[in-house]
Design a protein around this motif. Structure first.
Motif, PDB file in Angstrom:
ATOM      1  N   MET A 128     -17.206   5.082   4.243  1.00 18.63           N
ATOM      2  CA  MET A 128     -16.422   5.271   3.026  1.00 18.63           C
ATOM      3  C   MET A 128     -15.260   4.286   3.020  1.00 18.63           C
ATOM      4  O   MET A 128     -14.654   4.021   4.060  1.00 18.63           O
ATOM      5  CB  MET A 128     -15.899   6.711   2.962  1.00 18.63           C
ATOM      6  N   ARG A 129     -14.950   3.758   1.861  1.00 16.58           N
ATOM      7  CA  ARG A 129     -13.842   2.815   1.720  1.00 16.58           C
ATOM      8  C   ARG A 129     -12.627   3.561   1.174  1.00 16.58           C
ATOM      9  O   ARG A 129     -12.696   4.217   0.135  1.00 16.58           O
ATOM     10  CB  ARG A 129     -14.221   1.668   0.799  1.00 16.58           C
ATOM     11  N   VAL A 130     -11.520   3.454   1.899  1.00 11.95           N
ATOM     12  CA  VAL A 130     -10.299   4.182   1.553  1.00 11.95           C
ATOM     13  C   VAL A 130      -9.132   3.205   1.477  1.00 11.95           C
ATOM     14  O   VAL A 130      -8.916   2.422   2.413  1.00 11.95           O
ATOM     15  CB  VAL A 130      -9.976   5.272   2.604  1.00 11.95           C
ATOM     16  N   ALA A 131      -8.387   3.258   0.394  1.00 12.60           N
ATOM     17  CA  ALA A 131      -7.170   2.454   0.245  1.00 12.60           C
ATOM     18  C   ALA A 131      -5.959   3.369   0.366  1.00 12.60           C
ATOM     19  O   ALA A 131      -5.924   4.436  -0.257  1.00 12.60           O
ATOM     20  CB  ALA A 131      -7.155   1.737  -1.096  1.00 12.60           C
ATOM     21  N   ILE A 132      -4.987   2.956   1.161  1.00 13.16           N
ATOM     22  CA  ILE A 132      -3.782   3.755   1.391  1.00 13.16           C
ATOM     23  C   ILE A 132      -2.574   2.956   0.949  1.00 13.16           C
ATOM     24  O   ILE A 132      -2.342   1.843   1.439  1.00 13.16           O
ATOM     25  CB  ILE A 132      -3.638   4.145   2.871  1.00 13.16           C
ATOM     26  N   ALA A 133      -1.808   3.505   0.025  1.00 11.70           N
ATOM     27  CA  ALA A 133      -0.570   2.874  -0.425  1.00 11.70           C
ATOM     28  C   ALA A 133       0.581   3.410   0.413  1.00 11.70           C
ATOM     29  O   ALA A 133       0.859   4.604   0.386  1.00 11.70           O
ATOM     30  CB  ALA A 133      -0.334   3.157  -1.906  1.00 11.70           C
ATOM     31  N   GLY A 134       1.203   2.520   1.172  1.00 13.61           N
ATOM     32  CA  GLY A 134       2.314   2.932   2.024  1.00 13.61           C
ATOM     33  C   GLY A 134       1.924   2.973   3.484  1.00 13.61           C
ATOM     34  O   GLY A 134       1.041   3.743   3.867  1.00 13.61           O
ATOM     35  N   ALA A 135       2.571   2.117   4.278  1.00 18.49           N
ATOM     36  CA  ALA A 135       2.250   2.048   5.712  1.00 18.49           C
ATOM     37  C   ALA A 135       3.421   2.529   6.552  1.00 18.49           C
ATOM     38  O   ALA A 135       3.720   1.963   7.611  1.00 18.49           O
ATOM     39  CB  ALA A 135       1.846   0.627   6.109  1.00 18.49           C
ATOM     40  N   GLY A 136       4.078   3.570   6.072  1.00 16.24           N
ATOM     41  CA  GLY A 136       5.076   4.232   6.902  1.00 16.24           C
ATOM     42  C   GLY A 136       4.372   5.087   7.937  1.00 16.24           C
ATOM     43  O   GLY A 136       3.170   4.935   8.181  1.00 16.24           O
ATOM     44  N   ALA A 137       5.101   6.013   8.535  1.00 16.93           N
ATOM     45  CA  ALA A 137       4.528   6.836   9.600  1.00 16.93           C
ATOM     46  C   ALA A 137       3.319   7.634   9.107  1.00 16.93           C
ATOM     47  O   ALA A 137       2.299   7.722   9.796  1.00 16.93           O
ATOM     48  CB  ALA A 137       5.595   7.781  10.159  1.00 16.93           C
ATOM     49  N   VAL A 138       3.416   8.194   7.890  1.00 17.93           N
ATOM     50  CA  VAL A 138       2.313   9.004   7.359  1.00 17.93           C
ATOM     51  C   VAL A 138       1.109   8.132   7.052  1.00 17.93           C
ATOM     52  O   VAL A 138      -0.031   8.451   7.425  1.00 17.93           O
ATOM     53  CB  VAL A 138       2.761   9.772   6.096  1.00 17.93           C
ATOM     54  N   GLY A 139       1.335   7.015   6.371  1.00 16.48           N
ATOM     55  CA  GLY A 139       0.231   6.126   6.023  1.00 16.48           C
ATOM     56  C   GLY A 139      -0.470   5.563   7.239  1.00 16.48           C
ATOM     57  O   GLY A 139      -1.708   5.513   7.295  1.00 16.48           O
ATOM     58  N   ARG A 140       0.309   5.150   8.239  1.00 18.06           N
ATOM     59  CA  ARG A 140      -0.291   4.577   9.447  1.00 18.06           C
ATOM     60  C   ARG A 140      -1.087   5.621  10.220  1.00 18.06           C
ATOM     61  O   ARG A 140      -2.182   5.345  10.709  1.00 18.06           O
ATOM     62  CB  ARG A 140       0.796   3.976  10.352  1.00 18.06           C
TER      63      ARG A 140
END
Length: 227
Positions: free
Chosen positions: A1-13
């Protein structure tokens, strides 16, 4: 599955790390290059850009992703990302992080959000889960607050012991979806007997939870005050 995550703070990472480990293809969209340098997510793809800008999402080819997660620390940004993902790129599943519980009411399908995740709500549910045997506990909120997954553990002295599932008089908008018993997950059938210690899981709308409690005899019957 392809997933895009907006935001690479602690939660995103952290979310990206879990998804990458599970074998999914992940794209992190982050405007702060410093966050990229602090992470060890070499197996994830990166785009240094502002996820709130339509041009950035076009560059990311967001239409090619099955899921978008808006995981920034700014609720306004998460709502904008969600709306753009759903309306401009027709993403099938949009999950959004709610930072301030007071804003939770905004995170609905009108803003393109399929599933809102509020850390305070999850933590509160975990606390409620420890209330004890015989208490109806909200475990998960569905449909942006209109429906919940709720659970109850039948006490040892329950009057429901030995009675089949079909005898439960549940309100119209509540359904028994699973029975947890001794490490087993049981798909309930009409003739299955209930046992003390069973954890019953229901999907229920908010407005019938009190009636559900009454059906399970978890609240005392109303006293007759007539003369």
């Amino acid at each position: 599955m392809r997933v895009a995550i907006a935001g690479a703070g602690a939660v995103g990472r952290s979310t990206a790390a879990e998804l990458v480990e599970a074998g999914h293809e992940v794209l992190l969209i982050e405007r702060d290059a410093g966050n990229v340098l602090r992470t060890g997510l070499e197996r994830a793809n990166w785009l240094i850009a502002d996820a709130c800008e339509l041009a950035s999402l076009e560059e990311a080819r967001l239409q090619d992703y099955q899921v978008v997660i808006a995981a920034t620390g700014d609720d306004k940004a998460n709502l904008v990302v969600s709306l753009l993902a759903k309306t401009e790129f027709a993403v099938g599943r949009v999950v959004a992080r709610v930072n301030d519980p007071r804003n939770e009411w905004l995170f609905d399908t009108g803003w393109g959000v399929d599933r809102a995740v509020s850390t305070p709500r999850i933590m509160a549910a975990m606390v409620e889960e420890a209330v004890g045997v015989g208490d109806l506990v909200r475990l998960l909120t569905l449909r942006t607050g209109q429906t919940n997954l709720v659970g109850v553990t039948l006490p040892g002295e329950t009057t429901l012991a030995g009675r089949p599932v079909r005898t439960l008089r549940l309100p119209a908008d509540a359904a028994l979806v699973a029975i947890l018993r001794g490490g087993r997950v049981i798909a309930p059938r009409q003739d299955d007997p209930l046992e003390p210690g069973d954890e019953l899981l229901f999907v229920s709308t908010v407005d019938v939870e009190t009636r559900l409690q009454e059906a399970l005899r978890l609240t005392p019957p109303a006293q007759d005050t007539g003369h």
